[in-house]
Design a protein around this motif. Structure first.
Motif, PDB file in Angstrom:
ATOM      1  N   GLU A 308       0.829  -1.207   0.000  1.00 40.30           N
ATOM      2  CA  GLU A 308       0.000   0.000   0.000  1.00 40.30           C
ATOM      3  C   GLU A 308       0.863   1.256   0.000  1.00 40.30           C
ATOM      4  O   GLU A 308       0.536   2.249  -0.667  1.00 40.30           O
ATOM      5  CB  GLU A 308      -0.938  -0.010   1.205  1.00 40.30           C
ATOM      6  CG  GLU A 308      -2.080  -1.015   1.102  1.00 40.30           C
ATOM      7  CD  GLU A 308      -2.947  -0.802  -0.137  1.00 40.30           C
ATOM      8  OE1 GLU A 308      -3.248   0.376  -0.448  1.00 40.30           O
ATOM      9  OE2 GLU A 308      -3.288  -1.796  -0.809  1.00 40.30           O
ATOM     10  N   LYS A 309       1.967   1.215   0.758  1.00 44.62           N
ATOM     11  CA  LYS A 309       2.891   2.348   0.763  1.00 44.62           C
ATOM     12  C   LYS A 309       3.511   2.538  -0.622  1.00 44.62           C
ATOM     13  O   LYS A 309       3.647   3.663  -1.112  1.00 44.62           O
ATOM     14  CB  LYS A 309       3.995   2.130   1.797  1.00 44.62           C
ATOM     15  CG  LYS A 309       3.518   2.136   3.237  1.00 44.62           C
ATOM     16  CD  LYS A 309       4.684   1.856   4.174  1.00 44.62           C
ATOM     17  CE  LYS A 309       4.221   1.768   5.623  1.00 44.62           C
ATOM     18  NZ  LYS A 309       5.350   1.445   6.536  1.00 44.62           N
ATOM     19  N   LYS A 312       0.953   3.947  -2.988  1.00 44.59           N
ATOM     20  CA  LYS A 312       0.733   5.367  -2.737  1.00 44.59           C
ATOM     21  C   LYS A 312       1.872   6.199  -3.310  1.00 44.59           C
ATOM     22  O   LYS A 312       1.646   7.257  -3.923  1.00 44.59           O
ATOM     23  CB  LYS A 312       0.614   5.608  -1.225  1.00 44.59           C
ATOM     24  CG  LYS A 312       0.317   7.044  -0.851  1.00 44.59           C
ATOM     25  CD  LYS A 312       0.142   7.190   0.659  1.00 44.59           C
ATOM     26  CE  LYS A 312      -0.159   8.639   1.032  1.00 44.59           C
ATOM     27  NZ  LYS A 312      -0.299   8.794   2.512  1.00 44.59           N
ATOM     28  N   LYS A 315       1.645   6.486  -6.956  1.00 44.02           N
ATOM     29  CA  LYS A 315       0.372   7.101  -7.361  1.00 44.02           C
ATOM     30  C   LYS A 315      -0.476   6.130  -8.193  1.00 44.02           C
ATOM     31  O   LYS A 315      -1.047   6.489  -9.235  1.00 44.02           O
ATOM     32  CB  LYS A 315       0.634   8.388  -8.151  1.00 44.02           C
ATOM     33  CG  LYS A 315       1.373   9.442  -7.323  1.00 44.02           C
ATOM     34  CD  LYS A 315       1.654  10.696  -8.128  1.00 44.02           C
ATOM     35  CE  LYS A 315       2.409  11.715  -7.285  1.00 44.02           C
ATOM     36  NZ  LYS A 315       2.732  12.955  -8.027  1.00 44.02           N
TER      37      LYS A 315
END
Length: 328
Positions: A308-309, A312, A315
């Protein structure tokens, strides 16, 4: 040395295709050449300085291709790829054949003596602990306490394995099979020494990068993959010498002159093992790419939080594969 016209080229780009086993073996044979141990420290620093000047486009006018290639060879032999720090000679892969031969030769000669087994396993693991620390992923530093625990644990593992095998095989096996005790102990110790010397990579993960070198996150799974490959390659590195030498020694001991010249056994095995290692160091280093890749789908499956990091940071445009330095 005749001067050649210097065309601008990527100083840090590999000279051989690192996607192929042959290309990697050629590269490691080039930078792990034991003769590089006899190059002076000042030459290594000059090589780094020339690299810096070349990258800035400020190299001396008389610089030619041979100068640049020699500087590249010295730089990649002695400077860590993660932080560009100068490494100690004893910890470089170019010293691997010499250092291991000096400890493995006597270890294989005096395998019948428990005291000698303990001493030479300690010497070998002390050397390997330093090599493992030098060739770690430098973005995951160890504390002095962690290094001490790793060193003691690896040495203890080697000694316990060697003594245990020695006692068991003394009752169960032929003299020839007993000669393989040192290899079993070294293999077991590598399975302990390398992971412990690089434990922070397991605990905190290592940096992973996109194909263009941009850091996109960290991954513990990448650390597991990289360290596992290093452990396997180290065992393969010493396997031919330590497994073939018992057969050579058995044959040599049928000769009366060799059997009587017991003083010659340790130097003979040291030189022979050194020869095997000189060939096997680049071969073993080349089995897996140093710039190792891991699928982001694997990270998504086993490390959802890190994925998830990563997602993120990218993008939403997550690459299929991310890369990391597995170390040597």
């Amino acid at each position: 040395m005749s001067e050649l016209p210097v065309q601008r080229w990527d100083f840090d780009a590999p000279l051989w295709d690192q996607c192929t086993f042959i290309g990697r073996v050629k590269y490691y044979a080039w930078i792990t050449d034991p003769r590089l141990n006899f190059v002076s420290t000042s030459c290594f620093h000059q090589a780094k300085h020339l690299r810096t000047l070349y990258l800035l486009g400020m190299e001396p006018a008389e610089t030619n291709k041979q100068h640049l290639l020699f500087a590249k060879r010295l730089y990649e032999n002695a400077y860590h790829p993660d932080n560009n720090e100068y490494t100690r000679k004893l910890g470089r892969m170019s010293f691997m054949a010499i250092g291991n031969a000096l400890t493995l030769g006597p270890m294989m000669t005096y395998y019948r003596s428990t005291t000698a087994v303990v001493f030479w396993q300690w010497a070998n693991q002390s050397f390997n602990a330093f090599v493992n620390y030098t060739n770690r992923n430098a973005n995951s530093p160890l504390t002095e306490k962690q290094m001490g625990i790793a060193y003691v644990s690896a040495t203890a593992a080697a000694c316990v394995t060697a003594i245990g095998f020695k006692k068991w095989l003394a009752k169960q096996a032929s003299p020839l099979i007993q000669r393989y005790v040192p290899f079993a102990a070294v293999a077991a110790a590598n399975c302990v020494n390398i992971p412990l010397m690089r434990q922070n990579e397991f605990l905190g993960g290592i940096d992973v990068f996109s194909d263009d070198g941009t850091k996109v996150g960290t991954s513990k799974l990448a650390a597991v993959k990289g360290i596992s490959e290093v452990v396997l390659s180290r065992i393969i590195m010493c396997a031919p010498g330590m497994n073939i030498m018992p057969l050579i020694m058995k044959r040599m001991e049928t000769r009366c002159w060799f059997r009587k010249a017991t003083w010659f056994h340790a130097p003979f095995q040291t030189l022979m093992v050194g020869g095997f290692l000189t060939v096997m160091v680049p071969v073993a280093c080349g089995i897996f790419p140093q710039k190792c890749g891991i699928s982001t789908s694997m990270i998504e499956r086993f490390e959802p939080e890190e994925y998830e990091k990563l997602k993120k940071f990218c993008k939403g445009k997550v690459p299929e594969t991310v890369f990391f330095n597995k170390g040597l």
